[in-house]
Design a protein around this motif. Structure first.
Motif, PDB file in Angstrom:
ATOM      1  N   GLY A  27       0.798  -1.218   0.000  1.00 38.96           N
ATOM      2  CA  GLY A  27       0.000   0.000   0.000  1.00 38.96           C
ATOM      3  C   GLY A  27       0.826   1.261   0.000  1.00 38.96           C
ATOM      4  N   ILE A  28       2.114   1.150   0.387  1.00 38.21           N
ATOM      5  CA  ILE A  28       2.945   2.351   0.523  1.00 38.21           C
ATOM      6  C   ILE A  28       4.306   2.241  -0.147  1.00 38.21           C
ATOM      7  N   THR A  29       4.652   1.062  -0.683  1.00 41.27           N
ATOM      8  CA  THR A  29       5.956   0.879  -1.323  1.00 41.27           C
ATOM      9  C   THR A  29       5.838   0.014  -2.570  1.00 41.27           C
ATOM     10  N   ALA A  30       6.886   0.053  -3.398  1.00 36.62           N
ATOM     11  CA  ALA A  30       6.992  -0.815  -4.573  1.00 36.62           C
ATOM     12  C   ALA A  30       8.455  -0.837  -4.999  1.00 36.62           C
ATOM     13  N   THR A  31       8.801  -1.778  -5.882  1.00 37.76           N
ATOM     14  CA  THR A  31      10.169  -1.908  -6.382  1.00 37.76           C
ATOM     15  C   THR A  31      10.165  -1.857  -7.903  1.00 37.76           C
ATOM     16  N   SER A  32      11.118  -1.127  -8.473  1.00 36.69           N
ATOM     17  CA  SER A  32      11.308  -1.098  -9.924  1.00 36.69           C
ATOM     18  C   SER A  32      12.808  -0.970 -10.187  1.00 36.69           C
ATOM     19  N   GLY A  33      13.193  -0.206 -11.185  1.00 34.92           N
ATOM     20  CA  GLY A  33      14.601  -0.032 -11.530  1.00 34.92           C
ATOM     21  C   GLY A  33      14.748   0.167 -13.022  1.00 34.92           C
ATOM     22  N   GLY A  34      15.933  -0.102 -13.532  1.00 36.97           N
ATOM     23  CA  GLY A  34      16.151   0.080 -14.955  1.00 36.97           C
ATOM     24  C   GLY A  34      17.471  -0.501 -15.411  1.00 36.97           C
ATOM     25  N   ASN A  35      17.737  -0.355 -16.703  1.00 38.95           N
ATOM     26  CA  ASN A  35      18.984  -0.824 -17.297  1.00 38.95           C
ATOM     27  C   ASN A  35      19.451   0.200 -18.327  1.00 38.95           C
ATOM     28  N   ILE A  36      20.652   0.734 -18.127  1.00 44.06           N
ATOM     29  CA  ILE A  36      21.212   1.725 -19.050  1.00 44.06           C
ATOM     30  C   ILE A  36      22.023   0.975 -20.096  1.00 44.06           C
ATOM     31  N   THR A  37      21.541   0.987 -21.331  1.00 50.28           N
ATOM     32  CA  THR A  37      22.193   0.257 -22.410  1.00 50.28           C
ATOM     33  C   THR A  37      23.191   1.113 -23.187  1.00 50.28           C
ATOM     34  N   ASP A  38      23.085   2.433 -23.054  1.00 53.22           N
ATOM     35  CA  ASP A  38      24.011   3.348 -23.739  1.00 53.22           C
ATOM     36  C   ASP A  38      24.080   4.629 -22.917  1.00 53.22           C
ATOM     37  N   GLU A  39      25.277   5.016 -22.500  1.00 54.18           N
ATOM     38  CA  GLU A  39      25.435   6.216 -21.681  1.00 54.18           C
ATOM     39  C   GLU A  39      25.288   7.507 -22.480  1.00 54.18           C
ATOM     40  N   GLY A  40      25.209   7.413 -23.806  1.00 53.92           N
ATOM     41  CA  GLY A  40      25.110   8.615 -24.620  1.00 53.92           C
ATOM     42  C   GLY A  40      26.479   9.211 -24.863  1.00 53.92           C
ATOM     43  N   SER A  41      26.541  10.536 -24.963  1.00 50.43           N
ATOM     44  CA  SER A  41      27.797  11.198 -25.331  1.00 50.43           C
ATOM     45  C   SER A  41      28.722  11.444 -24.147  1.00 50.43           C
ATOM     46  N   SER A  42      28.283  11.126 -22.926  1.00 43.09           N
ATOM     47  CA  SER A  42      29.151  11.277 -21.760  1.00 43.09           C
ATOM     48  C   SER A  42      28.683  10.334 -20.658  1.00 43.09           C
ATOM     49  N   THR A  43      29.461  10.209 -19.604  1.00 38.70           N
ATOM     50  CA  THR A  43      29.176   9.279 -18.517  1.00 38.70           C
ATOM     51  C   THR A  43      27.886   9.635 -17.787  1.00 38.70           C
ATOM     52  N   VAL A  44      27.122   8.615 -17.435  1.00 39.38           N
ATOM     53  CA  VAL A  44      25.907   8.812 -16.647  1.00 39.38           C
ATOM     54  C   VAL A  44      26.292   9.230 -15.235  1.00 39.38           C
ATOM     55  N   THR A  45      25.766  10.372 -14.796  1.00 38.99           N
ATOM     56  CA  THR A  45      26.093  10.901 -13.475  1.00 38.99           C
ATOM     57  C   THR A  45      25.001  10.648 -12.443  1.00 38.99           C
ATOM     58  N   SER A  46      23.796  10.333 -12.907  1.00 35.47           N
ATOM     59  CA  SER A  46      22.685  10.080 -11.989  1.00 35.47           C
ATOM     60  C   SER A  46      21.678   9.170 -12.675  1.00 35.47           C
ATOM     61  N   ARG A  47      21.124   8.230 -11.894  1.00 33.41           N
ATOM     62  CA  ARG A  47      20.144   7.307 -12.453  1.00 33.41           C
ATOM     63  C   ARG A  47      19.168   6.891 -11.360  1.00 33.41           C
ATOM     64  N   GLY A  48      18.011   6.394 -11.772  1.00 26.08           N
ATOM     65  CA  GLY A  48      16.994   5.960 -10.828  1.00 26.08           C
ATOM     66  C   GLY A  48      15.660   5.841 -11.521  1.00 26.08           C
ATOM     67  N   VAL A  49      14.576   5.928 -10.739  1.00 26.96           N
ATOM     68  CA  VAL A  49      13.237   5.948 -11.312  1.00 26.96           C
ATOM     69  C   VAL A  49      12.497   7.176 -10.785  1.00 26.96           C
ATOM     70  N   CYS A  50      11.534   7.654 -11.558  1.00 29.92           N
ATOM     71  CA  CYS A  50      10.682   8.753 -11.124  1.00 29.92           C
ATOM     72  C   CYS A  50       9.236   8.301 -11.262  1.00 29.92           C
ATOM     73  N   TRP A  51       8.356   8.859 -10.437  1.00 29.83           N
ATOM     74  CA  TRP A  51       6.970   8.425 -10.478  1.00 29.83           C
ATOM     75  C   TRP A  51       6.024   9.561 -10.103  1.00 29.83           C
ATOM     76  N   SER A  52       4.775   9.416 -10.574  1.00 30.05           N
ATOM     77  CA  SER A  52       3.710  10.370 -10.259  1.00 30.05           C
ATOM     78  C   SER A  52       2.385   9.726 -10.635  1.00 30.05           C
ATOM     79  N   THR A  53       1.286  10.427 -10.362  1.00 32.82           N
ATOM     80  CA  THR A  53      -0.022   9.939 -10.792  1.00 32.82           C
ATOM     81  C   THR A  53      -0.309  10.352 -12.234  1.00 32.82           C
ATOM     82  N   GLY A  54       0.532  11.211 -12.803  1.00 36.19           N
ATOM     83  CA  GLY A  54       0.433  11.570 -14.214  1.00 36.19           C
ATOM     84  C   GLY A  54       1.131  10.531 -15.065  1.00 36.19           C
ATOM     85  N   SER A  55       0.794  10.446 -16.339  1.00 34.98           N
ATOM     86  CA  SER A  55       1.279   9.359 -17.198  1.00 34.98           C
ATOM     87  C   SER A  55       2.716   9.516 -17.670  1.00 34.98           C
TER      88      SER A  55
END
Length: 199
Positions: A42-70
């Motif tokens: 009712g108050i927690t959940a688990t997710s995550g992700g996988n970075i397959t390409d860092e783009g043009s520079s190193t990834v400095t921050s990663r995680g998940v974001c959430w809201s009631t909007g889509s």
């Protein structure tokens, strides 16, 4: 210098410029996918992700974001789960019960932020389960009403109804109200003005 040598030199320079410009990486945000949502309460959940390409520079921050909007962004609720490429796990906390949320992974580098696909889930929560138990602490003018309630993850206001007939006619809020969580807890309220020997 002969024209042939000049022409060959110009061609070589042109080839070097073309190769060099082809090797330059454009400014790109990271590419990230969102992991399925699991361990939903009712108050927690688990997710995550996988970075397959860092783009043009190193990834400095990663995680998940959430809201009631889509389309949640890092301006909404978010976790911060390290840096760099690869997979990561994220714990979503402080959620509301019986609520539909959207979550997606993100990864940021010096160019900007890339997002994974948004996924939706609904937290647990349902009507509370109350149980009444015997009143206690009787004396000539007051008594303590007792019960127990499982709020089932939703913030729950607890009141007792009482009276000298089955129409009741009086109510009082429990001392412990409101209650939250998933476990059954005891609740009580002290009433005054009762009549000695009355029902």
């Amino acid at each position: 210098m002969s024209n042939i040598i000049k022409n060959h030199l110009a061609i070589i320079i042109l080839i070097v410029v073309i190769i060099a410009s082809g090797c330059e990486k454009k400014d790109e945000v990271p590419v990230v996918t969102t992991s399925p949502i699991s361990n939903i309460t009712g108050i927690t959940a688990t997710s995550g992700g996988n970075i397959t390409d860092e783009g043009s520079s190193t990834v400095t921050s990663r995680g998940v974001c959430w809201s009631t909007g889509s389309t949640p962004t890092i301006s909404d609720n978010k976790t911060t789960d390290g840096a760099g490429a690869g997979s990561f796990s994220s714990n979503l906390t402080n959620l509301n019960g019986a609520t539909n949320y959207y979550v997606r992974a993100y990864a940021s580098n010096s160019t900007g932020t890339g997002y994974g696909m948004a996924m939706s889930f609904t937290t647990l929560g349902q009507s509370p389960l109350p149980t009444i138990t015997s009143a206690t602490s009787f004396n000539a003018t007051d008594a303590t009403l007792n019960g127990s309630v499982n709020p089932n993850y939703l913030s729950t206001i607890v009141t007792f109804e009482y009276g000298t007939t089955t129409s009741y006619g009086n109510s009082i809020t429990a001392t412990q109200s409101p209650i939250t969580g998933k476990n059954t807890g005891n609740v009580s309220a002290k009433i005054t003005g009762v009549t000695a020997g009355g029902t």
